[in-house]
Design an enzyme around this catalytic site. Structure first.
Site, PDB file in Angstrom:
ATOM      1  N   ASP A  76      -3.800 -13.056  10.017  1.00 62.77           N
ATOM      2  CA  ASP A  76      -2.804 -12.692   9.008  1.00 62.77           C
ATOM      3  C   ASP A  76      -2.026 -13.945   8.596  1.00 62.77           C
ATOM      4  O   ASP A  76      -1.254 -14.491   9.383  1.00 62.77           O
ATOM      5  CB  ASP A  76      -1.854 -11.632   9.578  1.00 62.77           C
ATOM      6  CG  ASP A  76      -0.922 -11.100   8.502  1.00 62.77           C
ATOM      7  OD1 ASP A  76      -0.191 -11.909   7.887  1.00 62.77           O
ATOM      8  OD2 ASP A  76      -0.928  -9.879   8.255  1.00 62.77           O
ATOM      9  N   ARG A 100       0.848  -1.194   0.000  1.00 62.07           N
ATOM     10  CA  ARG A 100       0.000   0.000   0.000  1.00 62.07           C
ATOM     11  C   ARG A 100       0.891   1.255   0.000  1.00 62.07           C
ATOM     12  O   ARG A 100       1.821   1.374   0.793  1.00 62.07           O
ATOM     13  CB  ARG A 100      -0.858  -0.001   1.260  1.00 62.07           C
ATOM     14  CG  ARG A 100      -1.957   1.025   1.222  1.00 62.07           C
ATOM     15  CD  ARG A 100      -2.473   1.196   2.601  1.00 62.07           C
ATOM     16  NE  ARG A 100      -3.158  -0.020   3.028  1.00 62.07           N
ATOM     17  CZ  ARG A 100      -4.443  -0.047   3.344  1.00 62.07           C
ATOM     18  NH1 ARG A 100      -5.153   1.061   3.258  1.00 62.07           N
ATOM     19  NH2 ARG A 100      -5.010  -1.141   3.746  1.00 62.07           N
ATOM     20  N   ASP A 110       1.884 -13.737   8.828  1.00 62.83           N
ATOM     21  CA  ASP A 110       2.379 -13.767  10.215  1.00 62.83           C
ATOM     22  C   ASP A 110       2.316 -15.179  10.767  1.00 62.83           C
ATOM     23  O   ASP A 110       3.242 -15.653  11.417  1.00 62.83           O
ATOM     24  CB  ASP A 110       1.531 -12.860  11.126  1.00 62.83           C
ATOM     25  CG  ASP A 110       1.873 -11.397  10.941  1.00 62.83           C
ATOM     26  OD1 ASP A 110       2.836 -11.104  10.193  1.00 62.83           O
ATOM     27  OD2 ASP A 110       1.167 -10.553  11.534  1.00 62.83           O
ATOM     28  N   THR A 164      -1.065   7.537  -1.004  1.00 64.68           N
ATOM     29  CA  THR A 164      -2.382   7.426  -1.656  1.00 64.68           C
ATOM     30  C   THR A 164      -3.253   6.328  -1.029  1.00 64.68           C
ATOM     31  O   THR A 164      -4.437   6.246  -1.345  1.00 64.68           O
ATOM     32  CB  THR A 164      -2.217   7.064  -3.150  1.00 64.68           C
ATOM     33  OG1 THR A 164      -1.622   5.765  -3.212  1.00 64.68           O
ATOM     34  CG2 THR A 164      -1.331   8.046  -3.890  1.00 64.68           C
TER      35      THR A 164
HETATM   36  N1  URA Z   1      -4.566 -11.121   4.366  1.00 66.08           N
HETATM   37  C1  URA Z   1      -4.500 -11.974   5.415  1.00 66.08           C
HETATM   38  O1  URA Z   1      -3.449 -12.524   5.725  1.00 66.08           O
HETATM   39  N2  URA Z   1      -5.626 -12.197   6.112  1.00 66.08           N
HETATM   40  C2  URA Z   1      -6.806 -11.608   5.821  1.00 66.08           C
HETATM   41  O2  URA Z   1      -7.805 -11.863   6.502  1.00 66.08           O
HETATM   42  C3  URA Z   1      -6.848 -10.729   4.715  1.00 66.08           C
HETATM   43  C4  URA Z   1      -5.716 -10.504   4.008  1.00 66.08           C
END
Ligand code: URA
Length: 242
Positions: free
Chosen positions: A234, A136, A237, A140
């Site tokens: 995530d 990202r 992670d 912007t």
């Molecule tokens: N990326 C991720 O790792 N988990 C999500 O829920 C959305 C995007």
């Protein structure tokens, strides 16, 4: 008159009618011919249950994710062209089968997509794999291409695009733009993905109707932070650090 309670232990691929399953274990339907949802077998739901569980440790998360990735790759390969191919068996018979036709490559969307590379290598020996980094833009807030390294002859290949989570679809849509700008026709791109949001799947199907999306499951939606719900948190992670 009350319905009899569903048995707590059920056996077989059609282990329960959808109406008797907990809502979150029934994939949301996406009515687009190029969105392919894996068969919703008890195996797959059990694997998804493992990786969704916040108490699953990193080693198990990797193990069970890899099993789903393997299913996705195997299904993705079903979308590649084959030609008739006749061989002789060791017992003196001929067998009219098929063989794969055409070159392929993988392209992972960094970092989480890299987790899917091994699953692709396990099925396709010495497959070329390119990478795309989209993040990202701080100014912007829109996705921006930061880096790519793609096979120079990518326009001659079928591309298996790898990203485990399809949330809003911003990065994956930009990755497809990059592939098209390098000469890959839309219809030769297959996007492999573990969990999609309905919004992401629909965005994809609307912008690139000819790109095939192969996903294990379409979840209920996105939360205010654009995480997929119920989701798994995530992915990067959990695969790389937790
Ligand atoms: N990326 C991720 O790792 N988990 C999500 O829920 C959305 C995007």
């Amino acid at each position: 008159q009350t319905e009899p309670a569903a048995p707590s232990q059920c056996v077989g691929p059609e282990y329960r009618p959808n109406a008797q399953k907990p809502t979150a274990t029934v994939s949301t339907e996406v009515s687009h011919e190029n969105v392919h949802i894996l068969p919703q077998t008890p195996q797959l739901i059990a694997l998804l249950t493992m990786i969704r569980d916040k108490n699953t440790n990193r080693a198990d998360f990797i193990f069970y994710s890899n099993r789903i990735i393997r299913l996705l790759v195997e299904e993705g390969l079903n979308h590649l062209p084959v030609v008739e191919h006749t061989i002789s068996t060791p017992v003196g018979r001929t067998y009219s089968g098929v063989k794969f036709e055409g070159k392929i490559c993988g392209v992972s969307i960094m970092r989480a997509g890299e987790a899917m590379e091994q699953g692709l290598r396990d099925c396709c020996r010495s497959v070329r794999i390119g990478k795309i980094l989209i993040q990202r833009d701080e100014e912007t807030s829109k996705p921006k291409l930061f880096y790519d390294k793609l096979p120079e002859d990518i326009s001659d290949r079928w591309v298996l695009l790898l990203d485990p989570m399809l949330a809003t679809g911003g990065s994956a849509l930009m990755a497809v733009d990059v592939l098209i700008s390098r000469g890959v026709p839309e219809e030769r791109i297959l996007f492999l993905n573990l969990i999609a949001s309905p919004e992401g799947a629909v965005n994809f199907a609307q912008k690139f109707p000819k790109v095939r999306v192969v996903t294990a499951f379409v979840d209920m939606g996105l939360n205010e932070k654009n995480y997929i719900v119920p989701g798994l948190g995530d992915f990067g992670d959990r695969f790389y650090t937790m």
